[in-house]
Design a protein around this motif. Structure first.
Motif, PDB file in Angstrom:
ATOM      1  N   THR A   1       0.850  -1.515  -0.277  1.00 47.88           N
ATOM      2  CA  THR A   1       0.132   0.232  -0.462  1.00 47.88           C
ATOM      3  C   THR A   1       1.248   0.898  -0.132  1.00 47.88           C
ATOM      4  OG1 THR A   1      -0.089  -0.144   2.358  1.00 47.88           O
ATOM      5  CG2 THR A   1      -1.819  -1.347   1.423  1.00 47.88           C
ATOM      6  N   HIS A   2       2.243   1.107   0.066  1.00 51.09           N
ATOM      7  CA  HIS A   2       3.009   2.343   0.323  1.00 51.09           C
ATOM      8  C   HIS A   2       4.083   2.331  -0.731  1.00 51.09           C
ATOM      9  CE1 HIS A   2       2.849   3.447   5.005  1.00 51.09           C
ATOM     10  NE2 HIS A   2       2.040   2.485   4.834  1.00 51.09           N
ATOM     11  N   TYR A   3       4.230   1.159  -1.323  1.00 47.52           N
ATOM     12  CA  TYR A   3       5.577   1.231  -2.469  1.00 47.52           C
ATOM     13  C   TYR A   3       5.101   0.735  -3.428  1.00 47.52           C
ATOM     14  CZ  TYR A   3       7.950   3.608   0.428  1.00 47.52           C
ATOM     15  OH  TYR A   3       8.661   4.899   1.350  1.00 47.52           O
ATOM     16  N   GLU A   4       5.430   0.575  -4.828  1.00 50.29           N
ATOM     17  CA  GLU A   4       5.712  -0.258  -5.575  1.00 50.29           C
ATOM     18  C   GLU A   4       6.685  -1.159  -5.569  1.00 50.29           C
ATOM     19  OE1 GLU A   4       5.947  -0.106 -10.498  1.00 50.29           O
ATOM     20  OE2 GLU A   4       4.890   1.324  -9.525  1.00 50.29           O
ATOM     21  N   LEU A   5       6.925  -2.715  -5.823  1.00 53.71           N
ATOM     22  CA  LEU A   5       7.381  -3.756  -5.745  1.00 53.71           C
ATOM     23  C   LEU A   5       8.268  -4.309  -6.496  1.00 53.71           C
ATOM     24  CD1 LEU A   5       6.120  -5.282  -2.346  1.00 53.71           C
ATOM     25  CD2 LEU A   5       7.996  -3.355  -2.849  1.00 53.71           C
ATOM     26  N   GLU A   6       9.352  -4.494  -7.508  1.00 49.98           N
ATOM     27  CA  GLU A   6       9.588  -5.274  -8.387  1.00 49.98           C
ATOM     28  C   GLU A   6      10.302  -6.224  -7.736  1.00 49.98           C
ATOM     29  OE1 GLU A   6      10.095  -6.107 -12.524  1.00 49.98           O
ATOM     30  OE2 GLU A   6       9.350  -4.303 -11.139  1.00 49.98           O
ATOM     31  N   PRO A   7       9.967  -7.499  -7.596  1.00 54.21           N
ATOM     32  CA  PRO A   7      10.767  -8.419  -7.279  1.00 54.21           C
ATOM     33  C   PRO A   7      12.420  -8.679  -8.521  1.00 54.21           C
ATOM     34  CG  PRO A   7       8.537  -9.366  -8.548  1.00 54.21           C
ATOM     35  CD  PRO A   7       9.298  -7.752  -9.110  1.00 54.21           C
ATOM     36  N   VAL A   8      13.200  -8.962  -7.654  1.00 57.07           N
ATOM     37  CA  VAL A   8      14.361  -9.298  -7.856  1.00 57.07           C
ATOM     38  C   VAL A   8      14.346 -11.233  -7.813  1.00 57.07           C
ATOM     39  CG1 VAL A   8      16.833  -9.666  -7.456  1.00 57.07           C
ATOM     40  CG2 VAL A   8      14.971  -7.406  -6.056  1.00 57.07           C
ATOM     41  N   ASN A   9      15.313 -10.969  -8.409  1.00 65.97           N
ATOM     42  CA  ASN A   9      15.520 -13.235  -9.031  1.00 65.97           C
ATOM     43  C   ASN A   9      16.521 -13.581  -7.983  1.00 65.97           C
ATOM     44  OD1 ASN A   9      15.848 -15.815 -10.208  1.00 65.97           O
ATOM     45  ND2 ASN A   9      17.345 -14.741 -12.341  1.00 65.97           N
ATOM     46  N   THR A  10      16.034 -14.404  -6.812  1.00 62.38           N
ATOM     47  CA  THR A  10      16.185 -14.922  -6.115  1.00 62.38           C
ATOM     48  C   THR A  10      16.321 -16.936  -6.534  1.00 62.38           C
ATOM     49  OG1 THR A  10      14.313 -14.986  -4.646  1.00 62.38           O
ATOM     50  CG2 THR A  10      15.855 -13.361  -4.635  1.00 62.38           C
ATOM     51  N   SER A  11      16.175 -17.364  -7.431  1.00 60.36           N
ATOM     52  CA  SER A  11      15.527 -18.159  -7.722  1.00 60.36           C
ATOM     53  C   SER A  11      17.201 -18.912  -7.350  1.00 60.36           C
ATOM     54  CB  SER A  11      15.133 -18.163  -9.648  1.00 60.36           C
ATOM     55  OG  SER A  11      16.805 -18.100 -10.474  1.00 60.36           O
ATOM     56  N   GLU A  12      18.424 -19.164  -7.544  1.00 65.33           N
ATOM     57  CA  GLU A  12      19.386 -19.324  -7.231  1.00 65.33           C
ATOM     58  C   GLU A  12      19.088 -19.766  -5.094  1.00 65.33           C
ATOM     59  OE1 GLU A  12      24.264 -18.219  -6.549  1.00 65.33           O
ATOM     60  OE2 GLU A  12      22.857 -16.489  -7.170  1.00 65.33           O
ATOM     61  N   TYR A  13      18.390 -19.571  -5.008  1.00 64.01           N
ATOM     62  CA  TYR A  13      17.672 -20.000  -3.679  1.00 64.01           C
ATOM     63  C   TYR A  13      17.073 -20.639  -3.360  1.00 64.01           C
ATOM     64  CZ  TYR A  13      22.060 -16.876  -2.698  1.00 64.01           C
ATOM     65  OH  TYR A  13      23.208 -16.137  -3.011  1.00 64.01           O
ATOM     66  N   ASP A  14      16.521 -20.812  -4.950  1.00 63.43           N
ATOM     67  CA  ASP A  14      14.839 -21.620  -4.174  1.00 63.43           C
ATOM     68  C   ASP A  14      15.213 -23.175  -3.843  1.00 63.43           C
ATOM     69  OD1 ASP A  14      13.652 -19.595  -5.050  1.00 63.43           O
ATOM     70  OD2 ASP A  14      13.316 -20.579  -7.410  1.00 63.43           O
ATOM     71  N   GLY A  15      14.641 -23.767  -2.786  1.00 60.39           N
ATOM     72  CA  GLY A  15      14.764 -25.415  -2.164  1.00 60.39           C
ATOM     73  C   GLY A  15      15.647 -25.106  -1.137  1.00 60.39           C
ATOM     74  N   LEU A  16      16.780 -23.848  -1.147  1.00 62.58           N
ATOM     75  CA  LEU A  16      17.539 -23.949   0.535  1.00 62.58           C
ATOM     76  C   LEU A  16      17.149 -24.800   1.192  1.00 62.58           C
ATOM     77  CD1 LEU A  16      20.454 -22.763   0.597  1.00 62.58           C
ATOM     78  CD2 LEU A  16      19.286 -20.690   1.631  1.00 62.58           C
ATOM     79  N   LYS A  17      18.164 -25.498   1.976  1.00 63.82           N
ATOM     80  CA  LYS A  17      17.634 -26.339   3.326  1.00 63.82           C
ATOM     81  C   LYS A  17      19.136 -26.229   4.161  1.00 63.82           C
ATOM     82  CE  LYS A  17      14.816 -29.575   1.408  1.00 63.82           C
ATOM     83  NZ  LYS A  17      14.101 -31.026   1.450  1.00 63.82           N
ATOM     84  N   ILE A  18      19.061 -25.890   4.877  1.00 65.55           N
ATOM     85  CA  ILE A  18      20.454 -25.791   6.501  1.00 65.55           C
ATOM     86  C   ILE A  18      20.049 -26.267   7.948  1.00 65.55           C
ATOM     87  CG2 ILE A  18      21.697 -23.661   7.524  1.00 65.55           C
ATOM     88  CD1 ILE A  18      21.561 -22.582   4.648  1.00 65.55           C
ATOM     89  N   ASN A  19      20.872 -26.973   7.824  1.00 65.59           N
ATOM     90  CA  ASN A  19      20.131 -27.436   8.772  1.00 65.59           C
ATOM     91  C   ASN A  19      18.774 -28.008   9.497  1.00 65.59           C
ATOM     92  OD1 ASN A  19      22.828 -26.515   9.787  1.00 65.59           O
ATOM     93  ND2 ASN A  19      22.389 -25.556  10.864  1.00 65.59           N
ATOM     94  N   GLY A  20      18.310 -29.174   8.702  1.00 63.95           N
ATOM     95  CA  GLY A  20      17.213 -29.269   8.964  1.00 63.95           C
ATOM     96  C   GLY A  20      15.911 -27.894   8.167  1.00 63.95           C
ATOM     97  N   MET A  21      16.570 -26.935   7.810  1.00 66.55           N
ATOM     98  CA  MET A  21      15.360 -25.635   7.684  1.00 66.55           C
ATOM     99  C   MET A  21      14.883 -25.460   6.746  1.00 66.55           C
ATOM    100  SD  MET A  21      14.589 -24.577  10.996  1.00 66.55           S
ATOM    101  CE  MET A  21      14.084 -23.263  10.519  1.00 66.55           C
ATOM    102  N   CYS A  22      13.841 -25.592   5.890  1.00 68.76           N
ATOM    103  CA  CYS A  22      13.833 -25.025   4.579  1.00 68.76           C
ATOM    104  C   CYS A  22      13.719 -23.351   4.883  1.00 68.76           C
ATOM    105  CB  CYS A  22      12.344 -26.020   3.920  1.00 68.76           C
ATOM    106  SG  CYS A  22      12.566 -27.809   4.133  1.00 68.76           S
ATOM    107  N   PHE A  23      14.324 -22.821   3.619  1.00 68.99           N
ATOM    108  CA  PHE A  23      14.191 -20.942   3.709  1.00 68.99           C
ATOM    109  C   PHE A  23      13.390 -20.978   2.487  1.00 68.99           C
ATOM    110  CE2 PHE A  23      17.884 -22.262   6.178  1.00 68.99           C
ATOM    111  CZ  PHE A  23      17.343 -21.066   6.731  1.00 68.99           C
ATOM    112  N   ASP A  24      12.832 -19.955   2.444  1.00 67.74           N
ATOM    113  CA  ASP A  24      12.176 -19.464   0.925  1.00 67.74           C
ATOM    114  C   ASP A  24      12.015 -18.239   1.023  1.00 67.74           C
ATOM    115  OD1 ASP A  24      10.396 -18.718  -0.871  1.00 67.74           O
ATOM    116  OD2 ASP A  24       8.741 -18.320   0.697  1.00 67.74           O
ATOM    117  N   ILE A  25      13.317 -17.433  -0.063  1.00 68.21           N
ATOM    118  CA  ILE A  25      13.785 -16.533   0.327  1.00 68.21           C
ATOM    119  C   ILE A  25      13.441 -15.437  -0.898  1.00 68.21           C
ATOM    120  CG2 ILE A  25      15.499 -14.822   0.458  1.00 68.21           C
ATOM    121  CD1 ILE A  25      17.375 -17.087   1.003  1.00 68.21           C
TER     122      ILE A  25
END
Length: 218
Positions: free
Chosen positions: A13-37
């Motif tokens: 509602t405050h800002y227009e957002l333009e997505p940045v390509n973060t596909s390199e980090y899709d499915g990132l898993k660390i120490n049993g934690m699944c990350f979505d960035i």
């Protein structure tokens, strides 16, 4: 709709957002934690990243939003919400990355807001290397699930207040960028709970790339 979804809705509602390509980090898993960035460029503000992590068979969930203003002369804001083993933790920290210190006079609005909720159970943040650049208006609370709805209300009100703070357009771009870089570089060198996890799992160089390009956009 989760609290994180509602926070993102407030941002939009405050800002227009333009997505940045973060596909390199899709499915990132660390120490049993699944990350979505995810990361975005917010027109007239700067960089925003959103990170969620889930683990411990669903017993732990973490939401993080980082605001790294480069066009608006606002302080850097890091927001974390952690739910684990029946506990709910909410942290918002502001760091001095402003070029014009007059901007800091407006943080009394966040101070006043947090003081309204001073009945909530305070969480001791301890001492850290970044205390010298940590600003007023931060918050740190820890409670049981029964407080989650109150935490949600505070999170939304806090974000709305931060995004509504008066600010100047950055005039000294070089100074603004350097202060932000100093914080990010020191974070990588001196560490922090999340930073240490990334460095241990993927190494310092990959962590730098993640921090520079995605989490902070510097």
């Amino acid at each position: 709709m989760t609290c994180l979804d509602e926070l993102i809705k407030i941002i939009k509602t405050h800002y227009e957002l333009e997505p940045v390509n973060t596909s390199e980090y899709d499915g990132l898993k660390i120490n049993g934690m699944c990350f979505d960035i995810k990361a975005y460029e917010a027109k007239n503000l700067g960089h925003i990243s959103v990170m969620t992590a889930k683990g411990l068979f669903g017993l732990m969930k973490m939401d993080t939003i980082i605001f790294t203003p480069s066009e608006a002369d606002l302080p850097l804001l890091s927001y974390d919400r952690i739910k684990v083993m029946g506990n709910d933790i909410m942290i918002a920290e502001l760091f001095d990355t402003v070029a014009d210190t007059d901007t800091l006079d407006n943080l009394d609005r966040l101070e006043a807001l947090v003081s309204k909720y001073d009945y909530l159970p305070y969480r001791d943040t301890g001492k850290h290397w970044y205390d010298d650049i940590k600003l007023s208006g931060c918050m740190s609370f820890k409670g049981k699930k029964k407080l989650s709805s109150t935490f949600n209300a505070l999170a939304k009100e806090y974000l709305e207040t931060y995004l509504s703070l008066p600010y100047a357009v950055v005039s000294d771009v070089a100074l603004k960028k350097q202060k932000t870089l100093n914080y990010v570089n020191d974070l990588i060198e001196n560490g922090g709970p999340s930073t240490n996890v990334f460095i241990k799992a993927i190494g310092k160089e990959k962590t730098k790339k993640l921090f520079y390009q995605v989490l902070f956009g510097v």
